[in-house]
Design a protein around this motif. Structure first.
Motif, PDB file in Angstrom:
ATOM      1  N   GLN A  47       5.084  -7.465  -3.701  1.00  0.00           N
ATOM      2  CA  GLN A  47       4.888  -7.562  -5.145  1.00  0.00           C
ATOM      3  C   GLN A  47       5.281  -6.268  -5.862  1.00  0.00           C
ATOM      4  OE1 GLN A  47       0.887  -8.985  -5.968  1.00  0.00           O
ATOM      5  NE2 GLN A  47       0.996 -10.331  -4.190  1.00  0.00           N
ATOM      6  N   LYS A  48       5.506  -5.198  -5.085  1.00  0.00           N
ATOM      7  CA  LYS A  48       5.840  -3.907  -5.694  1.00  0.00           C
ATOM      8  C   LYS A  48       7.308  -3.863  -6.094  1.00  0.00           C
ATOM      9  CE  LYS A  48       4.235  -0.083  -3.922  1.00  0.00           C
ATOM     10  NZ  LYS A  48       3.939   0.979  -2.954  1.00  0.00           N
ATOM     11  N   GLU A  49       7.557  -3.351  -7.278  1.00  0.00           N
ATOM     12  CA  GLU A  49       8.938  -3.265  -7.763  1.00  0.00           C
ATOM     13  C   GLU A  49       9.718  -2.182  -7.014  1.00  0.00           C
ATOM     14  OE1 GLU A  49      11.171  -2.711 -12.009  1.00  0.00           O
ATOM     15  OE2 GLU A  49       9.338  -3.888 -11.935  1.00  0.00           O
ATOM     16  N   GLU A  50       9.047  -1.073  -6.771  1.00  0.00           N
ATOM     17  CA  GLU A  50       9.713   0.046  -6.101  1.00  0.00           C
ATOM     18  C   GLU A  50       8.903   0.457  -4.877  1.00  0.00           C
ATOM     19  OE1 GLU A  50      11.594   4.374  -7.292  1.00  0.00           O
ATOM     20  OE2 GLU A  50      11.155   2.913  -8.857  1.00  0.00           O
ATOM     21  N   ILE A  51       9.604   0.740  -3.784  1.00  0.00           N
ATOM     22  CA  ILE A  51       8.951   1.074  -2.526  1.00  0.00           C
ATOM     23  C   ILE A  51       9.489   2.413  -2.030  1.00  0.00           C
ATOM     24  CG2 ILE A  51       8.656   0.304  -0.130  1.00  0.00           C
ATOM     25  CD1 ILE A  51       8.925  -2.578  -1.368  1.00  0.00           C
ATOM     26  N   GLU A  52       8.586   3.208  -1.464  1.00  0.00           N
ATOM     27  CA  GLU A  52       8.955   4.541  -0.979  1.00  0.00           C
ATOM     28  C   GLU A  52      10.126   4.438   0.009  1.00  0.00           C
ATOM     29  OE1 GLU A  52       5.603   3.237  -0.086  1.00  0.00           O
ATOM     30  OE2 GLU A  52       5.275   3.591  -2.224  1.00  0.00           O
ATOM     31  N   ALA A  53      11.027   5.397  -0.064  1.00  0.00           N
ATOM     32  CA  ALA A  53      12.246   5.384   0.755  1.00  0.00           C
ATOM     33  C   ALA A  53      11.939   5.328   2.251  1.00  0.00           C
ATOM     34  CB  ALA A  53      13.105   6.602   0.430  1.00  0.00           C
ATOM     35  N   SER A  54      10.939   6.086   2.707  1.00  0.00           N
ATOM     36  CA  SER A  54      10.641   6.108   4.146  1.00  0.00           C
ATOM     37  C   SER A  54      10.149   4.740   4.624  1.00  0.00           C
ATOM     38  CB  SER A  54       9.604   7.188   4.462  1.00  0.00           C
ATOM     39  OG  SER A  54       8.389   6.918   3.790  1.00  0.00           O
ATOM     40  N   LEU A  55       9.357   4.069   3.796  1.00  0.00           N
ATOM     41  CA  LEU A  55       8.865   2.739   4.151  1.00  0.00           C
ATOM     42  C   LEU A  55      10.003   1.717   4.116  1.00  0.00           C
ATOM     43  CD1 LEU A  55       6.620   0.827   4.920  1.00  0.00           C
ATOM     44  CD2 LEU A  55       5.934   0.732   2.518  1.00  0.00           C
ATOM     45  N   LEU A  56      10.861   1.819   3.119  1.00  0.00           N
ATOM     46  CA  LEU A  56      12.029   0.921   3.048  1.00  0.00           C
ATOM     47  C   LEU A  56      12.882   1.075   4.302  1.00  0.00           C
ATOM     48  CD1 LEU A  56      13.703   0.823  -0.497  1.00  0.00           C
ATOM     49  CD2 LEU A  56      12.691  -1.039   0.798  1.00  0.00           C
ATOM     50  N   SER A  57      13.052   2.306   4.726  1.00  0.00           N
ATOM     51  CA  SER A  57      13.843   2.596   5.917  1.00  0.00           C
ATOM     52  C   SER A  57      13.210   1.957   7.152  1.00  0.00           C
ATOM     53  CB  SER A  57      13.955   4.108   6.076  1.00  0.00           C
ATOM     54  OG  SER A  57      14.631   4.428   7.249  1.00  0.00           O
ATOM     55  N   GLN A  58      11.893   2.048   7.254  1.00  0.00           N
ATOM     56  CA  GLN A  58      11.168   1.467   8.390  1.00  0.00           C
ATOM     57  C   GLN A  58      11.315  -0.064   8.398  1.00  0.00           C
ATOM     58  OE1 GLN A  58       7.028   2.576   8.347  1.00  0.00           O
ATOM     59  NE2 GLN A  58       6.626   1.706  10.357  1.00  0.00           N
TER      60      GLN A  58
END
Length: 138
Positions: A47-58
């Protein structure tokens, strides 16, 4: 005045779309991300519009997709490109398409690998349960 370049990409929604295209349930993604994760936490993340880069990478690593898929995919833009391409190429349809390096084929291949992995894991679990039952004398 709507400027499509300033339109925010909803990264959580993109994670959900790709996860669903791959046939992966929220519980399975949570399992792959580690013990800090649950189905509920994945639901909130999507539901989050933007996600932290490290989490997106994971997440990209788990789903075997490029991070850019979550950062740049815009469904409305994709639909426009497809409809414009279809409209402008009627009559030049390739009836002998080649599917080399087709990203959808790659996604399907990765999905099949993941299914195979889950099936192996279930088989190993069943074998372990049988061994444990023998040990406790059931």
């Amino acid at each position: 005045m709507s400027d499509s370049s300033s339109k925010q990409i909803h990264q959580g929604r993109n994670i959900k779309r790709f996860r669903e295209m791959l046939g992966i349930k929220q519980e399975a993604l949570a399992y792959e991300l580690g013990e800090d994760w649950s189905q509920k936490k994945i639901s909130l993340l999507e539901q989050k519009e933007e996600i932290e880069a490290s989490l997106l990478s994971q997440i990209a690593e788990v789903l075997k997709l490029p991070v850019e898929a979550f950062q740049n995919f815009d469904e409305e833009q994709a639909v426009n490109i497809i409809s414009n391409t279809f409209h402008h190429t009627q009559g030049i349809v390739n009836y002998n398409p080649t599917f080399q390096n087709n990203p959808i084929d790659k996604i399907i291949e990765l999905h099949e690998e993941k299914i195979s992995l889950y099936e192996r894991m279930l088989k190993e679990k069943e074998e372990m349960m049988q061994r444990l039952e023998k040990l406790i004398g059931k």
